[in-house]
Design an enzyme around this catalytic site. Sequence first.
Site, PDB file in Angstrom:
ATOM      1  N   GLU A  31       6.958 -24.363 -41.774  1.00 39.90           N
ATOM      2  CA  GLU A  31       7.709 -23.870 -43.498  1.00 39.90           C
ATOM      3  C   GLU A  31       6.844 -22.254 -43.704  1.00 39.90           C
ATOM      4  O   GLU A  31       5.675 -22.451 -43.370  1.00 39.90           O
ATOM      5  CB  GLU A  31       6.502 -24.477 -44.272  1.00 39.90           C
ATOM      6  N   SER A  32       7.741 -21.645 -43.215  1.00 37.06           N
ATOM      7  CA  SER A  32       7.525 -20.010 -42.929  1.00 37.06           C
ATOM      8  C   SER A  32       6.620 -19.811 -44.068  1.00 37.06           C
ATOM      9  O   SER A  32       5.654 -18.756 -43.964  1.00 37.06           O
ATOM     10  CB  SER A  32       8.408 -19.293 -43.299  1.00 37.06           C
ATOM     11  N   CYS A  57      12.127 -20.500 -34.988  1.00 36.62           N
ATOM     12  CA  CYS A  57      12.702 -21.398 -36.823  1.00 36.62           C
ATOM     13  C   CYS A  57      11.969 -20.335 -37.636  1.00 36.62           C
ATOM     14  O   CYS A  57      12.011 -19.355 -37.805  1.00 36.62           O
ATOM     15  CB  CYS A  57      12.729 -22.103 -36.447  1.00 36.62           C
ATOM     16  N   HIS A  90      14.897 -24.382 -32.015  1.00 40.54           N
ATOM     17  CA  HIS A  90      13.328 -25.162 -31.358  1.00 40.54           C
ATOM     18  C   HIS A  90      13.608 -25.623 -29.842  1.00 40.54           C
ATOM     19  O   HIS A  90      13.804 -26.583 -29.116  1.00 40.54           O
ATOM     20  CB  HIS A  90      13.125 -26.184 -31.782  1.00 40.54           C
ATOM     21  N   GLU A 122      11.347 -25.970 -28.234  1.00 45.09           N
ATOM     22  CA  GLU A 122       9.967 -27.101 -27.868  1.00 45.09           C
ATOM     23  C   GLU A 122      10.337 -28.316 -28.490  1.00 45.09           C
ATOM     24  O   GLU A 122       9.687 -29.295 -27.992  1.00 45.09           O
ATOM     25  CB  GLU A 122       8.853 -26.562 -28.734  1.00 45.09           C
TER      26      GLU A 122
HETATM   27  N1  GLN Z   1      13.222 -23.482 -43.653  1.00 46.00           N
HETATM   28  C1  GLN Z   1      12.040 -23.301 -42.829  1.00 46.00           C
HETATM   29  C2  GLN Z   1      11.736 -22.185 -43.792  1.00 46.00           C
HETATM   30  O1  GLN Z   1      12.543 -20.974 -44.538  1.00 46.00           O
HETATM   31  C3  GLN Z   1      11.963 -23.260 -41.256  1.00 46.00           C
HETATM   32  C4  GLN Z   1      12.874 -24.125 -40.746  1.00 46.00           C
HETATM   33  C5  GLN Z   1      12.081 -24.394 -39.310  1.00 46.00           C
HETATM   34  O2  GLN Z   1      11.190 -24.207 -39.300  1.00 46.00           O
HETATM   35  N2  GLN Z   1      13.022 -25.672 -38.713  1.00 46.00           N
HETATM   36  O3  GLN Z   1      10.471 -21.697 -43.310  1.00 46.00           O
END
Ligand code: GLN
Length: 193
Positions: free
Chosen positions: A48-49, A79, A172, A174
Amino acid sequence: MAPIGVLAVQGDFLEHRNMLDSIGIESVEVRLPEQLENIDGLIIPGGESTTIVQLIDIYEMRQPLLEKARKGLAVWGTCAGMIVIAKHLKDKRPDPLGLMDIVVSRNAFGRQIDSFETDLDINGIDGPPMHAVFIRAPLVTEIGNGVEILAEVGHGKPVAVKQNRILATSFHPELTEDPRMHAMFANIAHSIQ
Ligand code: GLN
């Protein structure tokens, strides 16, 4: 040769470490500014950014990380990690680090295709296409001079980009069994600048 650091404040950092392990590359978890010393590269994982950026700031890692990157530390964001390292976001939050000259839109693939998987040809990766897993993935909407597109989906949607020693993927690697992207990043990280 120093290990690869994996930012371990939130998200799927363990999966990155396991992948590096599987190809014999030493890694360490990074949660504090001093742990940015003695690493050749840093992976910022998916997750979650907004939370990741908040924790980077709470642990006072923003300035040391920018400084290290300026001196050539290789950084790879997957991501949420791509959102964290972008120069600008289409969204109000978070306040990204600006390590790569890209504009990114969060969750931009839309509700219908929220999460999907596809096979990708990636510049710099030999052999068959890579299976790529996208989960509420960000989209690169603009790239600056010197940003190289390594892979795209559809027409003109970059999902793997590189600028000097900084790498970003919307997907991803990973979460698959394919370590080729990790090997590529380790090569960048361990190469002499
Ligand atoms: N949607 C997430 C974000 O905004 C990122 C999703 C992910 O890392 N799989 O941070």
